[in-house]
Design an enzyme around this catalytic site. Structure first.
Site, PDB file in Angstrom:
ATOM      1  NE  ARG A   1      -4.016  -1.774   1.806  1.00  0.00           N
ATOM      2  CZ  ARG A   1      -5.126  -2.317   2.740  1.00  0.00           C
ATOM      3  NH1 ARG A   1      -4.602  -2.585   3.846  1.00  0.00           N
ATOM      4  NH2 ARG A   1      -6.042  -2.953   2.278  1.00  0.00           N
TER       5      ARG A   1
ATOM      6  CE  LYS B   1     -19.150 -18.114   7.142  1.00  0.00           C
ATOM      7  NZ  LYS B   1     -19.348 -17.423   8.431  1.00  0.00           N
TER       8      LYS B   1
ATOM      9  N   GLY C   1      -9.613  -9.002  -0.537  1.00  0.00           N
ATOM     10  CA  GLY C   1      -8.480  -9.164   0.188  1.00  0.00           C
ATOM     11  C   GLY C   1      -7.779 -10.680   0.167  1.00  0.00           C
TER      12      GLY C   1
ATOM     13  N   GLY D   1     -12.716  -4.501   0.652  1.00  0.00           N
ATOM     14  CA  GLY D   1     -14.481  -3.937   0.564  1.00  0.00           C
ATOM     15  C   GLY D   1     -14.776  -2.781  -0.655  1.00  0.00           C
TER      16      GLY D   1
HETATM   17  P1  AMP Z   1     -12.939 -14.812   1.961  1.00  0.00           P
HETATM   18  O1  AMP Z   1     -12.434 -13.910   2.808  1.00  0.00           O
HETATM   19  O2  AMP Z   1     -14.473 -14.868   2.004  1.00  0.00           O
HETATM   20  O3  AMP Z   1     -12.421 -14.488   0.350  1.00  0.00           O
HETATM   21  O4  AMP Z   1     -12.477 -16.160   2.186  1.00  0.00           O
HETATM   22  C1  AMP Z   1     -10.994 -16.867   2.141  1.00  0.00           C
HETATM   23  C2  AMP Z   1     -10.887 -17.555   3.112  1.00  0.00           C
HETATM   24  O5  AMP Z   1     -11.788 -18.857   2.259  1.00  0.00           O
HETATM   25  C3  AMP Z   1      -9.596 -18.154   3.192  1.00  0.00           C
HETATM   26  O6  AMP Z   1      -9.047 -18.267   4.447  1.00  0.00           O
HETATM   27  C4  AMP Z   1      -9.574 -19.857   2.598  1.00  0.00           C
HETATM   28  O7  AMP Z   1      -8.910 -20.732   3.387  1.00  0.00           O
HETATM   29  C5  AMP Z   1     -11.030 -20.017   3.047  1.00  0.00           C
HETATM   30  N1  AMP Z   1     -11.495 -21.048   2.107  1.00  0.00           N
HETATM   31  C6  AMP Z   1     -11.308 -21.397   0.706  1.00  0.00           C
HETATM   32  N2  AMP Z   1     -11.662 -22.779   0.389  1.00  0.00           N
HETATM   33  C7  AMP Z   1     -12.379 -23.104   1.635  1.00  0.00           C
HETATM   34  C8  AMP Z   1     -12.912 -24.374   1.984  1.00  0.00           C
HETATM   35  N3  AMP Z   1     -13.174 -25.160   0.827  1.00  0.00           N
HETATM   36  N4  AMP Z   1     -13.435 -24.799   3.113  1.00  0.00           N
HETATM   37  C9  AMP Z   1     -12.974 -23.663   3.998  1.00  0.00           C
HETATM   38  N5  AMP Z   1     -12.671 -22.705   3.951  1.00  0.00           N
HETATM   39  C10 AMP Z   1     -12.207 -22.324   2.734  1.00  0.00           C
END
Ligand code: AMP
Length: 397
Positions: free
Chosen positions: A36, A199, A355, A378
């Protein structure tokens, strides 16, 4: 209209520059990722070259409106001084006497960095008097903090009211708007998005918006399993958002109606336990046995996704394909990074936003191989959703 700093000479001007210096700092006060800071240098250097004085302001972490030395920007001032050949005056407060003294002391060709804006609750509260105090330090305002542009805070929104037409977008902000804006407004087709991460819940509006624009959306990460469940498949102990199954059904339906290829991985790497040393194997995505956990997209899916990305003209990626922090489950994410590299080499516009995908592409060493890595997690998602970013709107004249 938003004015670019490129069209203005800052000669003799004191310039309040809102930067995003929200960098990770370890217990030895060492900056562990300077992306950054480096990203703001073109704007800082332009002001210096013109003969102006950049007065930099930023937040760091979440001190919740209280002075907390853990979140001081002093290490950033020292770091800036070490990489640039300029004197950096650090002001121990971002308003009042310490700030006024530092600005008064700075000569042309020198830099001022103000202490963490969020030591004052008025920053996030967007309080008029606080904005006025900040604005009183300088003649001109530049916003180069894309990562904070989705927040209407004093330093991103309130302060602009005190500068009349003397407000500009910095190079980093302009670059972000250029790449994200052209992807969403007039993308070259095929336009492919890759959406992963833990999620669905945080990304519903993003997926909906992308369904209006994309030819294909490739799904990976933890959210895959809510989609697979929506199709009636067994998902073992994989991550599931029970309350989003219907939503996943709706998104699959909407994709069909819009004739968008919403693609789920055809195979999955599953593990007995959620750790890197666990036994693992690959199964078709409708054959996940009870007790096993989906950790990454499988090899067939990796190849399929690679090929789709390789043939795209515009690519937007948010969210890792698997638990990339564990080396055994990083290959799905790696195949996306490789696909983006190939595609960039063939002239496609490739953008990484958000992120964890940024962390993943940095970790895998591919950040120089894509057209643009967004600095705003974000903010980039809100921009893609089509929301107005208050920090950008405030620059309009
Ligand atoms: P996000 O912040 O929503 O982009 O989520 C990122 C996180 O999702 C990372 O820390 C990954 O380890 C997690 N992730 C990716 N695939 C999976 C999975 N199959 N099961 C659980 N966590 C996951």
């Amino acid at each position: 209209m938003i004015k670019s700093i490129n069209d203005y000479s800052f000669s003799g001007k004191k310039v309040l520059v809102r930067v995003d210096f929200n960098v990770p700092i370890d217990e030895n006060l060492k900056i562990t990722d300077d992306t950054r800071i480096i990203s703001s240098l073109p704007t800082i250097e332009k002001i210096l070259k013109d003969g102006g004085i950049p007065v930099l302001c930023s937040h760091l972490g979440r001190p919740k409106g209280k002075v907390n030395s853990k979140y001081s920007l002093k290490p950033v001032a020292d770091y800036l001084a070490s990489i640039l050949n300029f004197t950096v005056h650090f002001a121990e407060d971002c308003i009042g006497e310490p700030a006024e003294d530092a600005v008064a002391k700075a000569k042309l060709g020198e830099i001022v960095l103000l202490e963490n804006l969020r030591f004052h609750p008025e920053e996030e509260g967007n309080v008029k008097e606080f904005s006025e105090s900040l604005a009183s330090l300088t003649d001109v305002y530049v916003n180069d903090a894309f990562g904070s542009a989705h927040r209407a805070h004093a330093s991103t929104e309130g302060v602009t009211k005190f500068f009349g037409e003397n407000k500009f977008a910095g190079f980093l902000l302009l670059k972000e708007l250029k790449y994200l804006g052209s992807a969403m407004e007039n993308p070259q087709n095929p336009f492919v998005s890759i959406i992963g991460g833990a999620k669905i819940s945080g990304k519903i509006d993003v997926i909906r918006k992308l369904l209006e624009k994309c030819d294909s959306i490739l799904i990976g990460g933890g959210m895959t399993f809510t989609f697979l469940k929506a199709k009636g498949y067994n998902i073992g102990n994989s991550l599931l958002e029970e309350d989003r199954i219907n939503l996943a059904k709706e998104l699959l339906e909407e994709a069909k109606e819009r004739k968008v290829n919403l693609i789920l991985p055809s195979d999955i790497i599953i593990a007995k336990e959620f750790n890197n040393n666990s036994e693992y194997k690959i199964v078709p995505s409708d054959k996940i046995p009870d007790g096993w956990i989906g950790m990454d997209i499988g090899i067939a899916a990796q190849n399929e996704y690679f090929n789709i990305i390789n043939n795209a003209k515009t690519v937007f990626w948010n969210g890792p394909m698997g638990v990339f922090e564990m080396t055994n489950f990083a290959n799905g994410t790696l195949s996306i990074a490789k696909g983006m590299k190939e595609s960039t080499g063939k002239g496609a516009v490739t953008i990484v936003g958000g992120g964890d995908s940024v962390a993943a592409i940095n970790q895998l060493g591919f950040s120089k191989d894509v057209s643009h890595v967004s600095t705003g997690g974000g903010a980039s998602l809100e921009f893609i959703e089509g929301k107005v970013l208050p920090g950008v709107k405030a620059l309009e004249i």
